[in-house]
Design a protein around this motif. Structure first.
Motif, PDB file in Angstrom:
ATOM      1  N   ASN A 129      72.883  74.750  25.901  1.00 45.19           N
ATOM      2  CA  ASN A 129      71.732  75.627  25.692  1.00 45.19           C
ATOM      3  C   ASN A 129      72.240  77.065  25.647  1.00 45.19           C
ATOM      4  O   ASN A 129      72.773  77.572  26.636  1.00 45.19           O
ATOM      5  CB  ASN A 129      70.733  75.444  26.844  1.00 45.19           C
ATOM      6  CG  ASN A 129      69.477  76.279  26.672  1.00 45.19           C
ATOM      7  OD1 ASN A 129      69.527  77.436  26.285  1.00 45.19           O
ATOM      8  ND2 ASN A 129      68.339  75.674  26.987  1.00 45.19           N
ATOM      9  N   ARG A 131      70.844  79.977  25.700  1.00 46.53           N
ATOM     10  CA  ARG A 131      70.266  80.922  26.657  1.00 46.53           C
ATOM     11  C   ARG A 131      70.843  80.695  28.057  1.00 46.53           C
ATOM     12  O   ARG A 131      71.099  81.642  28.792  1.00 46.53           O
ATOM     13  CB  ARG A 131      68.742  80.822  26.690  1.00 46.53           C
ATOM     14  CG  ARG A 131      68.106  81.962  27.471  1.00 46.53           C
ATOM     15  CD  ARG A 131      66.642  82.143  27.188  1.00 46.53           C
ATOM     16  NE  ARG A 131      65.843  81.104  27.815  1.00 46.53           N
ATOM     17  CZ  ARG A 131      64.519  81.166  27.943  1.00 46.53           C
ATOM     18  NH1 ARG A 131      63.864  82.203  27.459  1.00 46.53           N
ATOM     19  NH2 ARG A 131      63.851  80.196  28.510  1.00 46.53           N
ATOM     20  N   LYS A 161      71.192  75.797  17.641  1.00 44.40           N
ATOM     21  CA  LYS A 161      70.445  76.526  18.661  1.00 44.40           C
ATOM     22  C   LYS A 161      71.017  77.934  18.770  1.00 44.40           C
ATOM     23  O   LYS A 161      72.220  78.098  18.929  1.00 44.40           O
ATOM     24  CB  LYS A 161      70.544  75.808  20.006  1.00 44.40           C
ATOM     25  CG  LYS A 161      69.937  74.406  20.012  1.00 44.40           C
ATOM     26  CD  LYS A 161      70.111  73.761  21.375  1.00 44.40           C
ATOM     27  CE  LYS A 161      69.473  72.383  21.419  1.00 44.40           C
ATOM     28  NZ  LYS A 161      69.660  71.732  22.744  1.00 44.40           N
ATOM     29  N   ALA A 163      70.554  81.947  20.473  1.00 38.86           N
ATOM     30  CA  ALA A 163      69.938  82.898  21.403  1.00 38.86           C
ATOM     31  C   ALA A 163      70.578  84.255  21.161  1.00 38.86           C
ATOM     32  O   ALA A 163      71.809  84.356  21.091  1.00 38.86           O
ATOM     33  CB  ALA A 163      70.127  82.456  22.847  1.00 38.86           C
ATOM     34  N   ASN A 164      69.758  85.281  21.004  1.00 36.68           N
ATOM     35  CA  ASN A 164      70.312  86.621  20.792  1.00 36.68           C
ATOM     36  C   ASN A 164      69.538  87.657  21.587  1.00 36.68           C
ATOM     37  O   ASN A 164      68.318  87.562  21.747  1.00 36.68           O
ATOM     38  CB  ASN A 164      70.333  86.995  19.307  1.00 36.68           C
ATOM     39  CG  ASN A 164      68.953  87.184  18.713  1.00 36.68           C
ATOM     40  OD1 ASN A 164      68.231  86.210  18.497  1.00 36.68           O
ATOM     41  ND2 ASN A 164      68.578  88.427  18.442  1.00 36.68           N
ATOM     42  N   THR A 182      67.947  85.999  12.111  1.00 43.19           N
ATOM     43  CA  THR A 182      67.439  86.521  13.371  1.00 43.19           C
ATOM     44  C   THR A 182      66.883  87.919  13.152  1.00 43.19           C
ATOM     45  O   THR A 182      67.263  88.617  12.214  1.00 43.19           O
ATOM     46  CB  THR A 182      68.551  86.576  14.434  1.00 43.19           C
ATOM     47  OG1 THR A 182      69.657  87.341  13.923  1.00 43.19           O
ATOM     48  CG2 THR A 182      69.033  85.187  14.812  1.00 43.19           C
ATOM     49  N   PHE A 204      68.703  87.163  30.270  1.00 40.10           N
ATOM     50  CA  PHE A 204      68.651  86.016  29.366  1.00 40.10           C
ATOM     51  C   PHE A 204      67.218  85.661  29.014  1.00 40.10           C
ATOM     52  O   PHE A 204      66.946  85.083  27.953  1.00 40.10           O
ATOM     53  CB  PHE A 204      69.362  84.811  30.004  1.00 40.10           C
ATOM     54  CG  PHE A 204      68.626  84.232  31.186  1.00 40.10           C
ATOM     55  CD1 PHE A 204      67.840  83.100  31.026  1.00 40.10           C
ATOM     56  CD2 PHE A 204      68.720  84.806  32.442  1.00 40.10           C
ATOM     57  CE1 PHE A 204      67.155  82.551  32.107  1.00 40.10           C
ATOM     58  CE2 PHE A 204      68.048  84.267  33.528  1.00 40.10           C
ATOM     59  CZ  PHE A 204      67.263  83.145  33.358  1.00 40.10           C
ATOM     60  N   ALA A 207      66.021  86.982  25.712  1.00 41.36           N
ATOM     61  CA  ALA A 207      66.660  86.502  24.483  1.00 41.36           C
ATOM     62  C   ALA A 207      65.638  85.842  23.558  1.00 41.36           C
ATOM     63  O   ALA A 207      64.725  85.148  24.007  1.00 41.36           O
ATOM     64  CB  ALA A 207      67.762  85.505  24.820  1.00 41.36           C
ATOM     65  N   THR A 208      65.800  86.081  22.273  1.00 42.40           N
ATOM     66  CA  THR A 208      65.047  85.327  21.270  1.00 42.40           C
ATOM     67  C   THR A 208      65.773  84.003  21.050  1.00 42.40           C
ATOM     68  O   THR A 208      66.963  83.986  20.752  1.00 42.40           O
ATOM     69  CB  THR A 208      64.964  86.094  19.944  1.00 42.40           C
ATOM     70  OG1 THR A 208      64.256  87.322  20.156  1.00 42.40           O
ATOM     71  CG2 THR A 208      64.232  85.272  18.885  1.00 42.40           C
ATOM     72  N   VAL A 209      65.061  82.913  21.224  1.00 39.73           N
ATOM     73  CA  VAL A 209      65.669  81.582  21.132  1.00 39.73           C
ATOM     74  C   VAL A 209      65.081  80.848  19.937  1.00 39.73           C
ATOM     75  O   VAL A 209      63.858  80.807  19.753  1.00 39.73           O
ATOM     76  CB  VAL A 209      65.430  80.763  22.424  1.00 39.73           C
ATOM     77  CG1 VAL A 209      66.074  79.392  22.317  1.00 39.73           C
ATOM     78  CG2 VAL A 209      65.985  81.512  23.633  1.00 39.73           C
ATOM     79  N   THR A 210      65.950  80.274  19.109  1.00 35.26           N
ATOM     80  CA  THR A 210      65.524  79.577  17.890  1.00 35.26           C
ATOM     81  C   THR A 210      66.326  78.300  17.714  1.00 35.26           C
ATOM     82  O   THR A 210      67.509  78.252  18.045  1.00 35.26           O
ATOM     83  CB  THR A 210      65.753  80.456  16.649  1.00 35.26           C
ATOM     84  OG1 THR A 210      65.276  81.774  16.892  1.00 35.26           O
ATOM     85  CG2 THR A 210      65.053  79.875  15.431  1.00 35.26           C
TER      86      THR A 210
END
Length: 312
Positions: A129, A131, A161, A163-164, A182, A204, A207-210
């Motif tokens: 994961n 994040r 996956k 996260a940024n 993103t 964390f 974070a934008t999670v996609t």
């Protein structure tokens, strides 16, 4: 920008002149031993790596780094790593240059963040994961500073996956089109969200999670803002489509972004965005038909991954 939250004072002190450099090395850090299936990429300007071994899809990766012209000797303030865990893990962190005003080396935070992430990528609590990986890597940083970061983890079933935190970015190109990108996280123009050593800042949780489904031959382009501030999507698409392999593509993208960054007449994504936010030439120059143009001198880190199948 840091682990907790952010205030306007911190934003001003650490966001101004946010980034400048690229090649990140980990020479000053005590690094964990490199696992057999994991590959560090940090010192060499160009590299490629086929990631993942089990059945399913995996990333074939090329990288290229060009530091800010004023920071070539120290190697820049960006850091990144590539891992073969699962279908492949790629990550980049961009040290915030504003810390130099406080006699802090901005590169140390980004380097340690990536060193921690690389050593934790197979941790059970991370559980593939991104994040979680950011959370654990950030918590283990002991140096002062802050950085933006992006992490992408490809599962063998084709799920990517991401996260940024901040403006390190990821784009997915499929059949000559950008199918995913993103979005930068900013407090205001040129002041992105950041992970930090301070008690105020981002964590964390910010974070934008996609998650997106990838197909064989899809191209994943990751970079610090030095890439995306100086190249338009169509330029990225054209270069990726014209190169024979991922190493050539990463190098060509970095080189063109570097060329644009030094061109005061180039109407870059950065100068366009600056004008949108009210930054422009003085009024009397506008009367002469002039406007704010030019690229953004910065560290430029590029990671290009092509999705491959072990069945092909």
């Amino acid at each position: 920008m840091a682990i907790p939250l952010f205030n306007s004072i911190a934003a001003i002190s650490h966001c101004t002149n946010k980034r400048l450099n690229t090649i990140s090395t980990f020479d000053s850090l005590k690094l964990p031993p490199i696992h057999k299936m994991k590959k560090w990429v940090s010192c060499s300007p160009t590299d490629s790596n086929s990631l993942g071994l089990e059945a399913g899809v995996w990333l074939n990766v090329g990288t290229h780094l060009i530091p800010h012209p004023n920071k070539v000797e120290k190697g820049g303030e960006d850091a990144f790593f590539v891992s073969s865990h699962g279908g492949g893990v790629i990550a980049v962190a961009d040290g915030v240059s504003g810390w130099a005003e406080k006699d802090v080396d901005p590169a140390l935070f980004s380097r340690q963040l990536m060193a921690n992430a690389s050593s934790l990528v197979e941790d059970e609590e991370v559980n593939y994961n991104p994040r979680n990986l950011i959370r654990k890597a950030h918590a283990a940083v002991s140096t002062v500073g802050s950085a933006t970061v992006a992490v992408a983890m490809l599962e063998r079933n084709g799920t990517l996956k991401i996260a940024n935190v901040g403006d390190c970015g990821v784009k997915v190109i499929r059949k000559g089109r950008v199918t995913f990108s993103t979005s930068p996280q900013e407090h205001y123009f040129d002041c992105p969200y950041q992970l930090s050593s301070e008690t105020v800042g981002q964590t964390f949780l910010d974070a934008t999670v996609t998650s997106i489904e990838l197909m064989e031959e899809d191209m994943v382009v990751m970079g610090s803002d030095g890439l995306f501030d100086n190249l338009f999507d169509q330029e990225i698409i054209s270069i990726v489509g014209s190169c024979d392999d991922v190493s050539d593509a990463a190098k060509a993208l970095a080189n063109l972004a570097h060329t644009h960054s030094k061109d005061s007449s180039f109407e870059s994504p950065y100068s366009l965005e600056a004008r949108v936010h009210g930054f422009d030439v003085p009024w009397w120059k506008k009367l002469l038909g002039m406007k704010l143009t030019g690229g953004k001198l910065d560290d430029i880190t590029v990671i290009v991954g092509q999705v491959k199948s072990s069945m092909s």
